[in-house]
Design a protein around this motif. Sequence first.
Motif, short mmCIF file in Angstrom:
data_model
loop_
_atom_site.label_atom_id
_atom_site.label_comp_id
_atom_site.label_asym_id
_atom_site.label_seq_id
_atom_site.Cartn_x
_atom_site.Cartn_y
_atom_site.Cartn_z
N LEU A 140 -8.10 3.29 -3.23
CA LEU A 140 -7.83 2.30 -2.30
C LEU A 140 -8.67 2.66 -1.00
O LEU A 140 -9.06 1.67 -0.40
CB LEU A 140 -6.27 2.57 -1.92
N PHE A 141 -9.04 3.80 -0.79
CA PHE A 141 -9.94 4.08 0.29
C PHE A 141 -11.05 4.64 0.19
O PHE A 141 -11.59 5.39 0.82
CB PHE A 141 -8.93 5.25 1.24
N ASP A 142 -11.76 4.31 -0.96
CA ASP A 142 -12.97 4.49 -1.38
C ASP A 142 -13.76 3.31 -0.79
O ASP A 142 -13.90 2.19 -1.75
CB ASP A 142 -13.21 4.69 -2.78
N PHE A 143 -14.49 3.25 0.24
CA PHE A 143 -14.94 1.97 0.76
C PHE A 143 -16.58 1.96 0.51
O PHE A 143 -17.30 1.08 1.01
CB PHE A 143 -14.87 2.13 2.46
N SER A 144 -17.03 2.68 -0.31
CA SER A 144 -18.52 2.90 -0.76
C SER A 144 -18.92 1.35 -1.58
O SER A 144 -17.76 0.93 -2.19
CB SER A 144 -18.84 4.15 -1.50
N GLU A 145 -20.16 1.12 -1.38
CA GLU A 145 -20.59 0.08 -2.24
C GLU A 145 -20.97 0.38 -3.64
O GLU A 145 -21.39 1.64 -3.58
CB GLU A 145 -21.46 -0.91 -1.47
N PRO A 146 -21.29 -0.37 -4.51
CA PRO A 146 -21.75 0.13 -5.70
C PRO A 146 -23.31 1.02 -5.66
O PRO A 146 -24.14 0.38 -4.98
CB PRO A 146 -21.91 -1.18 -6.69
N GLY A 147 -23.18 1.91 -6.45
CA GLY A 147 -24.69 2.84 -6.15
C GLY A 147 -25.41 2.23 -7.18
O GLY A 147 -25.16 1.78 -8.21
N LYS A 148 -26.76 2.80 -7.29
CA LYS A 148 -28.02 2.42 -8.24
C LYS A 148 -27.29 3.12 -9.40
O LYS A 148 -27.11 4.31 -9.56
CB LYS A 148 -29.26 2.95 -7.83
N ILE A 185 1.01 -1.21 -0.01
CA ILE A 185 0.06 0.04 -0.02
C ILE A 185 1.07 1.27 -0.11
O ILE A 185 0.54 2.23 -0.78
CB ILE A 185 -1.01 0.07 1.20
N LEU A 186 1.86 1.33 0.64
CA LEU A 186 2.71 2.16 0.79
C LEU A 186 3.56 2.67 -0.35
O LEU A 186 3.76 3.86 -0.84
CB LEU A 186 3.79 2.08 1.80
N ILE A 187 3.94 1.54 -0.97
CA ILE A 187 4.85 1.51 -2.28
C ILE A 187 3.84 2.18 -3.36
O ILE A 187 4.10 3.08 -4.18
CB ILE A 187 5.29 0.22 -2.60
N LEU A 188 2.52 1.76 -3.51
CA LEU A 188 1.50 1.92 -4.15
C LEU A 188 1.11 3.57 -4.22
O LEU A 188 1.16 4.33 -5.14
CB LEU A 188 0.04 1.37 -4.32
#
Length: 266
Positions: free
Chosen positions: A162-170, A148-151
């Motif tokens: 990486l840090f978008d934890f939302s689920e697919p929206g309609k 993660i640090l390298i990316l």
Amino acid sequence: MPRELENSPKITYSCYFTRSREGEQFVPEHVFSYQISGTLTMNDGQKQYIFNPGDYRFIRRNNLVKFLKQPPPNGEFKSVSVYLDQETLRDFSIEYGYKASSHYKGDTIIIPKSEPIFKSYMDSLLPYQQEGIVINEKLQTLKLRELILILLQSNPDLKDVLFDFSEPGKIDLEGFMEKNFHFNVQLKRFAYLTGRSLATFKRDFENIFNSTPSRWLQQRRLQEAHYLIKEKGKAPSDVYLELGFEDLSHFSFAFKNKFGVSPSRV
């Protein structure tokens, strides 16, 4: 059928000698991979990507991909993949204060710049490639955090992935199905990816297409098959897998039932 990855090890190797392996899968977690030998061809429904030895790839979670793995002549196909699960990324986000500033809407497959630090990281995983060696959980966690640090060092904008934890929206159901009808996945997966429950997906689907999902999928795939065979000169043996049919005999039966002639006689 797609291969489920939720319970798989976080660091895995793919290695075999067969002539080729074709398939498709749902990608539930972000995955970073390195091609060691052989060639991998991937398609996300919009773009095709070809990865040769020395290439890296980052595949975003909650996407569908088709793949073709081809070993080199008299050799073997080898790749190593690291799966960045949501729990690890959430813990990292809390500890280091990373947050997504916007919702990423780019490609399913991201091609990172080839940097020496990536090669050094992948080389550090090679000792665990030996048969019978299992990376313990604590060491896996350290290696995931290192990646993660390298990316982030290589591409700071990846924080929005990486840090978008939302689920697919309609989303637009008609557009999504026209793009992804050739993927052989369960209806519940289609429903999830369009931001719907299975019941809502079926109801919305019938309102839009005036047909059940299963009936529409088969008819749409057969229409595309007829076009590819007649207009593009493709062989039925190449078309049936490409369009999500499970076996050639089922495809041939359904094709003849719809068009009155077997696909080999078109």
